[in-house]
Design an enzyme around this catalytic site. Structure first.
Site, PDB file in Angstrom:
ATOM      1  CG  HIS A 136     -11.931  -7.698   5.945  1.00  0.00           C
ATOM      2  ND1 HIS A 136     -11.341  -8.952   6.947  1.00  0.00           N
ATOM      3  CD2 HIS A 136     -11.032  -7.980   4.829  1.00  0.00           C
ATOM      4  CE1 HIS A 136     -10.268  -9.375   6.266  1.00  0.00           C
ATOM      5  NE2 HIS A 136     -10.073  -8.697   5.084  1.00  0.00           N
ATOM      6  CD  GLU A 169      -1.663  -2.377   1.437  1.00  0.00           C
ATOM      7  OE1 GLU A 169      -0.523  -2.733   1.929  1.00  0.00           O
ATOM      8  OE2 GLU A 169      -2.361  -3.631   1.124  1.00  0.00           O
TER       9      GLU A 169
HETATM   10  C1  LIG Z   1      -2.046  -5.078   4.346  1.00  0.00           C
HETATM   11  C2  LIG Z   1      -3.022  -5.821   3.614  1.00  0.00           C
HETATM   12  N1  LIG Z   1      -3.129  -5.587   2.362  1.00  0.00           N
HETATM   13  C3  LIG Z   1      -4.161  -6.218   1.392  1.00  0.00           C
HETATM   14  C4  LIG Z   1      -4.837  -7.306   2.092  1.00  0.00           C
HETATM   15  C5  LIG Z   1      -5.975  -8.031   1.118  1.00  0.00           C
HETATM   16  N2  LIG Z   1      -5.729  -9.177   1.022  1.00  0.00           N
HETATM   17  C6  LIG Z   1      -5.734 -10.341   1.737  1.00  0.00           C
HETATM   18  S1  LIG Z   1      -5.016 -11.935   1.101  1.00  0.00           S
HETATM   19  C7  LIG Z   1      -4.250 -10.897  -0.120  1.00  0.00           C
HETATM   20  C8  LIG Z   1      -3.369 -11.915  -0.882  1.00  0.00           C
HETATM   21  C9  LIG Z   1      -2.435 -12.380  -0.292  1.00  0.00           C
HETATM   22  O1  LIG Z   1      -1.472 -13.276  -1.181  1.00  0.00           O
HETATM   23  P1  LIG Z   1      -0.272 -14.285  -0.837  1.00  0.00           P
HETATM   24  O2  LIG Z   1       0.603 -13.282  -0.009  1.00  0.00           O
HETATM   25  O3  LIG Z   1       0.310 -14.834  -1.862  1.00  0.00           O
HETATM   26  O4  LIG Z   1      -0.984 -15.145   0.269  1.00  0.00           O
HETATM   27  P2  LIG Z   1      -1.803 -16.311  -0.137  1.00  0.00           P
HETATM   28  O5  LIG Z   1      -3.319 -15.884  -0.007  1.00  0.00           O
HETATM   29  O6  LIG Z   1      -1.600 -16.907  -1.540  1.00  0.00           O
HETATM   30  O7  LIG Z   1      -1.586 -17.576   0.761  1.00  0.00           O
HETATM   31  C10 LIG Z   1      -4.771  -9.557  -0.131  1.00  0.00           C
HETATM   32  C11 LIG Z   1      -4.193  -8.762  -1.237  1.00  0.00           C
HETATM   33  C12 LIG Z   1      -4.759  -7.665   3.370  1.00  0.00           C
HETATM   34  N3  LIG Z   1      -5.361  -8.766   3.941  1.00  0.00           N
HETATM   35  N4  LIG Z   1      -3.660  -6.788   4.394  1.00  0.00           N
END
Ligand SMILES: Cc1ncc(C[n+]2csc(CCOP(=O)(O)OP(=O)(O)O)c2C)c(N)n1
Ligand SMILES: Cc1ncc(C[n+]2csc(CCOP(=O)(O)OP(=O)(O)O)c2C)c(N)n1
Ligand SMILES: [Mg+2]
Ligand SMILES: [Mg+2]
Lengths: 411, 332, 332, 411
Positions: free
Chosen positions: C124, C55
């Site tokens: 959220h 972000e």
């Molecule tokens: C600071 C923050 N930004 C955005 C999100 C929204 N979000 C939740 S899971 C996710 C994707 C995460 O991907 P990854 O790190 O590859 O983990 P995976 O879900 O594949 O295990 C996002 C963008 C969040 N939870 N926290």
């Protein structure tokens, strides 16, 4: 747990030398000048990983320019380069003094690091944009920004283009490719990547240059810059100025267990180069190479300028409390002004006399600018910005609540 | 005040091995304001050390340490530089206890020099306290003198929850009433400059009456306490000056008691006005003292602009502006 | 409301090449709430693209782009995740114009889904608007319906300064008055769900009266506008419900005009109470309407706790609680 | 500017395959099992840089365990490992379904990634601490945390140890070395380093394990973790779970121009290893090696677990909108359950029959737990936490303003 496990302990890196110790740079590896070859600008970053552990150097001990990276600058350009460094050094000395006299509140000097910003500036084209820290005023001086305007800013007088709003030395000049300096470390590194991305989005040919100190590479914005630059192949040159110290903290605390700051680029597939930051010719040559990479669409380059902060961190700092007074003199890469002077003498284009004369001329120039600026005003006397100015420019159009506050303030 | 803060560290570190101190330049050098001078030498490098310049990492690692069972006391070099750590503070430090049902907790003190009056410009002058009072799970403290600084810091270190500890940097070397043209005073000659030995705390959540008065209540904290005292003296308005000391938890009883008595209230802070902590104070006063108020409550604050360098004294809510407010609230 | 937001992007991107859109998952997929669906296909990958999950980097690069001369419209996936970018927003986006004397400016829109009511739990559901209204140099907007969402977003994109644009996610698919047990409504049947074609803006800084009334003024924004309307209808209190729409700049005139007329005021927001934007509204009302107030102003807000998952409806300031406040303010 | 400079353009990385395309992993290099040697635990990180570009694999195509990294686990342990993965998979399936039935608001599964957390868990000692993401529930299951308690948390019922405060699956168990999960990505990576530093400061022997997703490595906290881990040689294992996707965003957006995520460690002098995340034996062996490094004071290790998110990101996600439905099946590292099963059969310690029986037993276990949890309550029915609980635990002692608010709320 294996039965032979012993208690853990915290490793806290320490500099080689504290007040009272004898400086010892014998462990600091310095390749000889000319040793590092100059790769083509479209080189695969992986192919030049060793460059992050070496140092590009052009000027040898005898002041000769040697190797692949030599030969890019004319004598006239070298003369000009020397003059820029002298101007910056003299400017610093006078402003330090002005601060002691109470004409301003604060100052930060470049002593020992003049080559970095002065030589880099020459590699850029008009329209390119630097995102500097407070220790790259050479970018302004070398690009011909009026010294008196810099002083007006430092004095926060009525002609300060920033209207007294900013701390001294936090210059801004879009025209001179010098982004408004932030007091917050690191924030602008990633902004430089965004600016470069914008240039690419717009089908422009301009590039950006980000700047950060060794200590500030620890800031999180460093990571953001590397991630975005790597992902979008942004046309940006990312400069780390490793002057060995971050206030009282030696570079090992930010660097940790890796050999060099330049190596940080390897985790991102970014071309990474170390350069002798006290060698005007080397800085310029590497800068030119990196700028060309960016401009031709080969993406970002990370440059670690290896130099030494010979003075205090700022006018608020006394380095003798945390490092040996003799460390600056022991610094093995020498002084950038002396080294360029020696080179010019070595090639028969300079002399002690001409140098003394140049110094005198430079002093006159700076003095004249100072006189002009002080005739307008300083922080403590003369014409100052209006208090109204504090309310202006928070937004393009002043919203009602600020109009009310300005009225309440009586301005 | 610097010495008082140093002493509080010293007392806490001597008493409890779990207290660890780190931050930018706090180790060998003892901090740019010297608040941790000598601690590394006395307690060793693993209990007082320099950190990389990464405020988020400083807070983030401190949270891990606190969860482990240590009591980190960390320094952010200027309050203006706390924002990179804001996520770690708001989303993590403030939340651990609640979201884990106390499976993990976060006894952590985050100290930071705050406020202006030293020609620090927009990035060495800010007062971001309201950004922390809005976050549930945090405590927020701001001492105005050496005696309180020591006692409140010891209370903060003893506290089981994360505490944001603001140190008004203009008060580091002496009291300051906003008359910047007067010679600088030192704490030596001030009664609150005398700091008791030992480990006595000043409890969080208790305000102090700095000047008793009958006509108007002034709510202030940090540097503004002295400004308010000066304004009262200079205008002759019989103001009761309350030094809040701790903004969260807040001593509502002291506030309400005083305002119900005086019927008038002036709120003073150095932070920008809109959504500053003064707004919350104003809200509380009107919620709890509505029928006692004889005049509108007035806020005297920093303007809604960045803290300017050259116009520092036009920005700073000095005794002139506070005095005007005192007179106005008496006329209303 | 999603479609209205998508349309505003589309209109702005078609009209001005400098408008670029990026954020986590906004490119190929069109955003987890689908607010940018189809834009990448229509305008190409260099005008609408996926960003790394960072972000701070999203805002930081957007600031660089804005300074270059583009107009970035970026998405933070949830308002709860804006804190890592807080430093870039507060110390940089908000400051560029002032500190450089307009040498560099930052026309930038930061969109983010906000608020609760979807069982999103503490990460959220947050409403961090007060953390931005305290920062000079920022504008802060929160629409409550599709019509305003489109018009305000177009105004935000046209604005020369950084705008924080909160989208109440519980309103994405229809109006919501807090009666979570009732069947879900869609925007189709609501008059404000009808969005005019074209590039008409709703100006920043202008509130809208959603329900005219004579007895008490309710100040609300986002989801709370519908809650307030429901509470008025259910209690029979003749409330004037003002939808602030833009918190900074704020339509003080509309607020003061209404409160001076009704003499009573209830402030409703979903964010935690202490130092919430309600405190500022309360302060302004008492500063400007002191002599017109017939009863203490009441705040109905989220509690000073993290937004809980299971206790969502006990946390959410629903029509029951707002109704109680309306009745109370009439009795006081 | 060189006259031949062409307009720049923005590079935006794209995945190999979108809906409708044919998945093609032919460019994905997979070393054969057993190919990567096992260095001593005190190896110099610089000496194993190649390990960040290879993949440690133990199980070969025929299900045999080969090479240096094989042989660490007994048959009994392998049986248990298989059971853990089956438990996790079955748990996931049932909870996904419970969410569809409205018994909870949200769920996230581990399909295809079960080996990572289940095998890693076995390398830790009691007292060590994980800082997991939402996709490492295998750490709890493999360490014997009661499944019914997990379900109580997911259902936010009256026996939820977190009293309904947290989103489903955001477990916390100090006792089981499982740090309270944050909804904010990345924040806990650096906290794990702090916890490890605290252990070192305290002369303890416990270590920490940090966890982060491929997409989340882009977050700034990743940098903070690397900087602090490197500088203080923290006893921590830093795990990147590269499951190829971050919601709809493929790993290339976070990775940028570098070949692998593991290579990020090179910029910090941190030992960096890639491992086949779908190979239970390989994950366990590498985890054990890294934990031993940490515990013996050799500092941090960065592990990239190469795996594939075979399911949707969460119950709110439908991956067919952004990737081919056939991609999961084409994933070249196979399925972790199938591979361990095949190995056990290959060594004569398992059979299809025993497997079917084990699956049935596991299903019974999970069903029984679910019955027990649902008898207490779910989000939509039964016994729920008290609204009072929302006010408790914000602070150790409830301050006056919260007491007032609780009274105002009427609880
Ligand atoms: C600071 C923050 N930004 C955005 C999100 C929204 N979000 C939740 S899971 C996710 C994707 C995460 O991907 P990854 O790190 O590859 O983990 P995976 O879900 O594949 O295990 C996002 C963008 C969040 N939870 N926290
Ligand atoms: C975010 C932030 N944190 C801390 C500071 C205080 N500070 C100012 S300069 C400095 C040291 C920077 O060192 P380095 O990056 O090496 O740059 P140098 O001064 O050596 O050029 C520090 C800690 C700051 N300005 N901003
Ligand atoms: Mg430095
Ligand atoms: Mg992933």
């Amino acid at each position: 747990m294996t039965s032979d496990t012993r208690p853990l302990s915290l490793n806290v890196p320490e500099p080689g030398c504290r007040p009272g110790n004898t400086p010892d740079f014998s462990g600091f590896e310095i390749p000889r000048a000319g040793a590092v070859p100059r790769p083509p600008v479209d080189v695969d970053p992986d192919a030049i990983r060793d460059m992050a552990f070496s140092i590009v150097r052009v000027l040898n001990k005898d002041g000769e320019a040697v190797g692949d990276w030599a030969g890019a600058l004319s004598t006239e350009e070298l003369h000009e380069g020397l003059r820029h460094m002298l101007l910056l050094r003299t400017f610093d000395a006078r402003m330090l003094n002005a601060q002691r006299q109470g004409k301003t509140s604060f100052y930060m000097q470049h002593l020992g690091e003049e080559a970095v910003s002065c030589a880099f500036s020459r590699a850029l084209e008009p329209g390119d944009m630097n995102f500097p820290t407070y220790r790259q005023a050479g970018l302004l001086i070398a690009s011909g920004y009026p010294m008196v305007t810099m002083m007006n800013q430092i004095y926060s007088n009525a002609e300060d283009p920033l209207h007294g709003r900013q701390l001294p030395i936090m210059y801004s000049s879009k025209e001179h490719g010098f982004f408004t300096i932030s007091g917050n470390l690191g924030t602008q590194f990633v902004q430089s990547v965004g600016w470069a991305m914008a240039s690419a989005i717009s089908g422009d040919t301009r590039i950006a240059a980000g700047w950060i100190g060794d200590g500030s590479t620890a800031e999180n914005d460093f990571h953001a810059a590397m991630v975005f630059a790597s992902t979008y192949t942004a046309p940006v040159v990312l400069n780390i100025v490793n002057n060995q110290w971050a206030i009282s903290t030696f570079q090992g605390i930010a660097r940790g267990g890796v050999g060099t700051f330049a190596a940080r680029g390897h985790g991102f597939g970014i071309a990474s180069v170390r350069v002798d930051g006290n060698d005007y010719l080397a800085v310029h040559a590497v800068a030119k190479w990196a700028c060309e990479r960016a401009r031709r669409g080969h993406g970002p380059t990370l440059i670690e300028h290896v130099t030494y902060r010979a003075g205090g961190h700022s006018t608020s700092d006394d380095p003798s409390a945390y490092r040996s007074r003799r460390e600056a003199a022991a610094w093995p890469l020498g002084d950038p002004v002396e080294r360029l002077k020696k080179h010019l003498i070595a090639i028969g284009e300079w002399s002690e006399e001409r140098h003394a004369q140049a110094e005198a001329e430079v002093l006159d120039t700076v003095r004249a600018a100072q006189k002009e600026a002080e005739a307008i005003g300083t922080l403590s006397a003369g014409k100052v910005p209006s208090p109204r100015d504090m309310f202006e420019g928070v937004y393009e159009t002043m919203p009602p609540h600020l109009i009310r506050q300005r009225q309440e303030a009586g301005f | 005040m610097i010495e008082a803060i140093r002493e509080a560290h010293d007392v806490a570190m001597a008493a409890d091995e779990r207290v660890v101190v780190f931050g930018e330049d706090v180790g060998f050098f003892g901090g740019v304001f010297r608040c941790t001078a000598g601690l590394q030498e006395k307690y060793g490098k693993s209990r007082c050390f320099d950190a990389p310049i990464n405020e988020s990492g400083i807070v983030g690692t401190a949270i891990g340490m606190a969860a482990y069972g240590l009591k980190p006391v960390i320094e952010i070099q200027f309050a203006d530089y706390v924002y990179p750590a804001y996520d770690q503070i708001v989303s993590e430090a403030a939340r651990l206890r609640h979201r884990s049902n106390a499976d993990f907790t976060c006894p952590l003190v985050i100290r930071m020099p705050t406020g202006g009056g030293i020609f620090g410009g927009q990035t060495h002058s800010q007062s971001p306290e309201a950004l922390f009072t809005h976050v549930s799970g945090l405590k927020v403290v701001m001492p105005s003198n050496p005696r309180d600084a020591k006692g409140l810091l010891l209370a903060a270190i003893a506290d089981p929850d994360p505490v944001i500890f603001f140190e008004p940097k203009r008060l580091y070397n002496g009291p300051f009433d906003g008359h910047h043209d007067k010679p600088v005073e030192s704490w030596k000659s001030h009664p609150l400059g005398e700091v008791p030995d030992g480990d006595g705390i000043v409890p969080l959540g208790k305000a102090a009456v700095r000047r008793a008065g009958a006509e108007v209540t002034v709510l202030a904290y940090g540097t503004m306490v002295f400004v308010a005292e000066a304004a009262a003296a200079e205008t002759g308005v019989d103001a009761e000056v309350i030094d809040l000391r701790s903004l969260m938890p807040l001593d509502l009883e002291a506030i309400v008691g005083s305002v119900q008595k005086t019927g008038r209230c002036v709120i003073v802070h150095e932070a920008t006005r809109t959504s500053g902590f003064g707004a919350e104070l104003m809200a509380l006063v009107q919620e709890h003292c509505f029928y006692h108020l004889e005049a509108p409550v007035i806020r005297v604050t920093g303007w809604d602009t960045p803290y300017p360098h050259a116009q520092e004294w036009e920005y700073f809510p000095g005794p002139g502006r506070v005095g005007e407010a005192l007179k106005k609230v008496m006329e209303d």
